[in-house]
Design a protein around this motif. Structure first.
Motif, PDB file in Angstrom:
ATOM      1  N   LEU B 173       0.967 -68.314  62.933  1.00 53.38           N
ATOM      2  CA  LEU B 173       0.772 -69.108  61.983  1.00 53.38           C
ATOM      3  C   LEU B 173       0.256 -67.666  60.610  1.00 53.38           C
ATOM      4  O   LEU B 173       0.831 -67.671  59.757  1.00 53.38           O
ATOM      5  CB  LEU B 173      -0.558 -69.811  61.914  1.00 53.38           C
ATOM      6  CG  LEU B 173      -0.964 -70.784  60.901  1.00 53.38           C
ATOM      7  CD1 LEU B 173       0.400 -71.658  60.453  1.00 53.38           C
ATOM      8  CD2 LEU B 173      -2.195 -71.391  61.473  1.00 53.38           C
ATOM      9  N   ALA B 175       1.557 -64.930  61.196  1.00 53.18           N
ATOM     10  CA  ALA B 175       2.913 -64.160  60.563  1.00 53.18           C
ATOM     11  C   ALA B 175       3.831 -64.783  59.590  1.00 53.18           C
ATOM     12  O   ALA B 175       4.118 -64.447  58.650  1.00 53.18           O
ATOM     13  CB  ALA B 175       3.880 -64.083  61.840  1.00 53.18           C
ATOM     14  N   LEU B 176       3.710 -66.273  59.884  1.00 50.62           N
ATOM     15  CA  LEU B 176       4.386 -67.160  58.763  1.00 50.62           C
ATOM     16  C   LEU B 176       3.673 -66.970  57.519  1.00 50.62           C
ATOM     17  O   LEU B 176       4.525 -67.249  56.511  1.00 50.62           O
ATOM     18  CB  LEU B 176       4.366 -68.604  59.226  1.00 50.62           C
ATOM     19  CG  LEU B 176       5.253 -68.675  60.568  1.00 50.62           C
ATOM     20  CD1 LEU B 176       5.155 -70.344  60.723  1.00 50.62           C
ATOM     21  CD2 LEU B 176       6.616 -68.624  59.962  1.00 50.62           C
ATOM     22  N   GLY B 230       7.979 -62.556  61.344  1.00 48.94           N
ATOM     23  CA  GLY B 230       7.537 -62.918  60.029  1.00 48.94           C
ATOM     24  C   GLY B 230       7.869 -61.709  59.037  1.00 48.94           C
ATOM     25  O   GLY B 230       8.129 -60.735  59.573  1.00 48.94           O
TER      26      GLY B 230
END
Lengths: 455, 465
Positions: B173, B175-176, B230
């Motif tokens: 999460l 990284a996104l 990411g």
């Protein structure tokens, strides 16, 4: 119903190993051959789609087997269905014809047969429900509910788009922004998701033990009808929750079932995108996968969960690159099954260290230096595709010493396959998935009576 | 489970930092509550309790910043049917926790320990996953199960699988959202060093521990963080320097505004109050009470707010009515004067399992505020502590000027290092109250670090109110 698998002539034109992996999986599914080996289940004639050229090449005939030899009496015929006597073979999977009170179905693969049989029972349960006074009252309330303008959107998402109130357009736009991209073939329209209808449908499907994203249009129509009555007409839950392993699915059910029941398609997509990021899958590729038309939210979640379980495996990106080449539901199903096969090896035997592509074949290299050749097939026959896959597995891998090869098949393998593998020193593992002969008891959906019991 | 019990459980079972352990003989099957509406309702009620028991940091800019980081993460998180909110609780320990329904809290202690927005994002991502995957709901439902052996005292935190999933997906999460997924490893490493500093060793997993060891989590998070996909985006704060500036001024350790202990004396500036507790006893100052525990842990004396009013006897009667429901049996009562303040004292017993508890409660009216002192010990040992405990209410008086000056609290300050300075040099120049080891841990650096000119160093400086 699903489309039939077609042959793939593109395999040799692919340039990358991973891309080839996918196309050759298709090729495996489509390949035909012509050896006259007799398989258990009495091959009486080649399946009609097999070509003469393949037969002449010395490969195995696609058998036509007797349903009575493959299925239990309950599976063969029930109060609402009957499976056709002849079971064809498409090169990998059994192809069944089913006649039922709710129409005729074709099921490609044992897993899809199991799904369709449960869906038929669910349809029967829903039909019984829809004849009750409770349903009639709820349907009446639904007709006068404030949401009635959206009913057409639920049932006819294309035809009714024009002429709906502006407010509904706003809702659709809002839903589309939530979706953040394309949706698979199997989902409901965005508005339905927003207004909560979709949530009711998921829970209804969970109670019935069916997939809310099923490609079965007959089932979808009935699910929509009851879920609408539940949502807009306050129809109370009338089904005893689906039973698994003799324990009520609520509160004890596996994590995947709970995820599918409790999460909207958009949330499942988000979970999957996060999992894919953790695997190192670049965002554009992840977006392609989660928005792929042939991967329903359920199928995508199963595939991603299977790969995520192999948390030390390298090159799961390669698997996703291959998976997005699926061009039909059956192909997507086979990639999903392949991921499940690898997970089964990872969980049950030895950890998968890497996923590798050799000559277009997806393989897994394990911690004990075995090479696993996953074969998503109900009944593996010695076809050109099988032979090519085996040949790929026998090639030396750079920097990866191989101590043995394991041919892992979802269902069973023919005598010819056994013999060919044995002559090459390849181990065979059968019945790794085997949906028709698993440990799940057959439990038809039950409708609760007004008194709260079950009938 | 009552709402308060649920809050206590949640507070005890913190995410990154010492999630409580409970017995876990085998893999627990997941149990998911059906209704997210229930999540939301329980979360809303529990969030109020958190606010009441721990208190929230009243720093709109800091809270808005933490919330902005959280919302950036939440954009990629499963939405469920609720929205996520992020708050900073006034808690000394580095801590973060989530309530059902999307209520996520980090402590000021955690912020003080963190060194970058990436680290903060990793912690918030971890908590978001707990919420999105409804781990708390599963835990709650497990507790409701009449067959659960976890009922009552052995309240487990998230189980090992849930923590592992929250670490793993939290990194995804982060990284996104454009953060460095290695932020989790960095933060957990600082946390592990804190544990080593305080406990002498990193926590080790055991049969009674449902939480993976921090050292192992560091290792896994570092390995995984290098693989997570990411695209980095600029942090909201802009830079590490800006991040640290946002934290500057946070209280480190207990808040002086809630009273401090100076030796055996509890001093409270706002209340103009000084109270002496028994010498050598272990003192505690929480949002609901201040008190002390005997060295043998067989006696407690503590002070609570008893409301407002002039009539101490009425206050005592009201409270005794509550206590009688819990089995308290009154044996004695008397009017008295404590200092110049009217007071009322009651004594009684509470039958226990195998041991009877004796308690003496003193209600003191000081300027229209009722203070309730409770002295409690097993009946057989009460006499031993009686004098020491009953001297506590007698010691209550106004602050002296010298005492008022002694009320200080440590605050986080950001020092700018000079070229060639070590931690000890910076500490001496800035009057840093942290030891060299603590300063190193808090800054995520080695103890023998030689700074370059302009490097920022977190220090703790004692300041008056």
């Amino acid at each position: 119903m699903v489309g039939r698998i077609h042959g793939c002539d593109r395999c040799t034109s692919r340039t990358t190993a991973i891309a080839l992996a996918s196309s050759c999986v298709l090729a495996l599914a489509a390949a035909v051959s012509g050896c006259a080996a007799t398989a258990p289940g009495a091959a009486i004639a080649p399946s009609p789609q097999q070509s003469e050229a393949e037969l002449r090449a010395g490969f195995e005939i696609r058998p036509v087997r007797s349903a009575s030899a493959l299925l239990t009496p309950d599976q063969l015929a029930g109060p609402f269905h009957r499976v056709g006597a002849d079971v064809l073979h498409d090169g990998r999977d059994n192809v069944y014809s089913i006649s039922s009170d709710f129409g005729d179905f074709e099921a490609v693969g044992d897993e899809q047969l199991a799904i369709r049989l449960r869906e038929i029972d669910a349809l029967a349960a829903m039909e019984a429900t829809s004849k009750t006074a409770t349903f009639a009252a709820a349907a009446g309330r639904a007709l006068t509910s404030p949401f009635v303008a959206t009913w057409n959107l639920v049932t006819h998402p294309v035809d009714s788009i024009r002429g709906i109130p502006v407010g509904a357009w706003d809702a659709i736009n809002h839903a589309a922004s939530l979706a953040g991209g394309s949706r698979s073939e199997f989902e409901d329209n965005a508005l339905a998701s927003v207004i909560g209808f979709e949530t009711r449908k998921r829970r209804l499907a969970a109670d019935l033990g069916v997939d809310p994203y099923s490609s079965n249009k007959v089932l979808q129509k009935q699910l929509n009808r009851l879920a609408w009555a539940a949502y807009a007409g306050s129809l109370p839950s009338m089904f005893v929750p689906f039973v698994r392993d003799g324990v009520a699915s609520e509160p004890n059910e596996d994590r995947l079932s709970a995820m599918l029941r409790d999460n909207s398609p958009e949330d499942l997509r988000k979970f999957n995108r996060i999992e894919l990021a953790v695997m190192g899958v670049p965002e554009p590729l992840a977006d392609q996968f989660v928005g792929h038309r042939w991967y329903s939210p359920r199928r995508a979640t199963v595939l991603v969960a299977s790969l995520a379980a192999m948390d030390l495996a390298e090159n799961r990106i390669g698997f996703i690159e291959a998976a997005i080449t699926a061009e039909s539901e059956v192909e997507a199903q086979r990639f999903t099954e392949t991921a499940r096969l690898l997970r089964a090896y990872n969980d049950g035997t030895t950890g998968v260290r890497a996923i590798v592509g050799v000559d277009g074949q997806l393989l897994a290299y394990s911690d004990d230096q075995s090479l696993v050749l996953p074969m998503a097939a109900d009944y593996a026959i010695w076809s050109r595709a099988t032979a090519d896959a085996v040949r790929a597995a026998q090639q030396p891998l750079p920097d990866r010493p191989v101590t043995g090869i394991v041919f892992e098949v979802a269902g069973s393998a023919s005598e010819r396959v056994r013999s060919e593998l044995q002559s090459r020193g390849i181990a065979l593992r059968e019945h790794v998935l085997d949906p028709l002969h698993g440990d799940l008891p057959y439990t038809p959906p039950r409708v609760e009576t007004a008194a709260g019991g079950a009938e | 489970m009552t709402r308060s019990a649920w809050v206590r459980l949640t507070i005890v079972c913190v995410i990154a930092l010492g999630c409580g352990g409970g017995p876990r003989p085998e893999r627990q099957r997941e149990v998911i509550l059906r209704s997210e509406d229930v999540d939301r309702k329980v979360g809303e009620e529990s969030a109020e309790d958190v606010e009441g028991q721990l208190g929230l940091i009243d720093d709109p800019l800091l809270v808005a910043y933490v919330n902005a980081v959280g919302q950036r993460l939440a954009q990629n998180a499963p939405r469920r049917n609720f929205s996520y909110s992020f708050q900073v609780v006034d808690q000394v320990a580095p801590n973060a926790f989530a309530l059902p329904g999307g209520f996520i809290f980090v402590s000021r202690g955690l912020l003080v320990l963190s060194n970058s927005e990436d680290e903060l994002a990793s912690v918030l991502g971890h908590e978001i996953v707990h919420v999105a995957a409804r781990h708390a709901a599963a835990r709650q439902e497990l507790m409701r199960n009449p067959l659960s052996f976890l009922q009552g005292g052995y309240l487990a935190g998230y189980n090992r699988d849930q923590e592992h999933e929250a670490d793993r997906l939290g990194q995804g999460l982060a990284a996104l959202a454009g953060y460095d997924p290695l932020g989790l490893a960095d933060f957990l490493r600082e946390l592990e060093h804190t544990e080593r500093l305080e406990l002498g060793a990193s926590r080790l997993p055991g049969f009674w521990d449902t939480h993976p060891s921090t050292a192992r989590r560091v290792s896994e998070a570092a390995s995984r963080g290098r693989l997570v996909a990411g695209t980095r985006k600029p942090p909201i704060a802009g830079s590490r320097a800006e991040y640290l500036r946002k934290l500057e001024g946070l209280a480190v350790g207990p808040r002086a505004s809630e009273g401090v202990f100076v030796r055996d004396w509890f001093l409270h500036a706002d209340l103009d109050l000084a109270i002496r507790f028994p010498a050598g006893w272990e003192t505690h100052n929480t949002h609901v009470a201040v008190g002390a525990i005997s060295p043998l842990r067989d006696a407690q004396v503590f002070l609570e707010a008893g409301g407002t009013g002039e009539d101490v006897e009425a206050a005592a009667s009201e409270y005794l009515a509550e206590l009688s429901d819990k089995g308290f049996r009154l044996t004695d009562s008397q009017r008295m004067v404590v200092g110049k303040n009217p007071a009322f004292r009651v004594a009684g017993n509470i039958p226990g399992a195998g041991v009877n508890i004796h308690a003496v409660l003193t209600f003191v009216n000081r300027g229209g505020t009722i203070y309730r002192f409770t002295a409690v010990s097993p009946y057989v040992t009460f006499a031993k502590y009686r004098g020491a405990m009953l001297n506590v209410p007698r010691s209550m008086r106004a602050l002296r000027p010298r005492e008022r000056r002694e009320i200080r609290e440590a605050r986080l300050r950001i020092a700018v290092a000079l070229a060639g300075e070590g931690i000890a040099d910076v500490s001496e120049r800035t009057r840093n109250t942290w030891s060299v080891q603590t300063t190193a841990v808090m800054n995520g650096i080695a103890t023998d670090r030689v700074f370059e000119a302009g490097e920022l160093v977190k220090v703790a400086v004692l300041e008056g109110l």
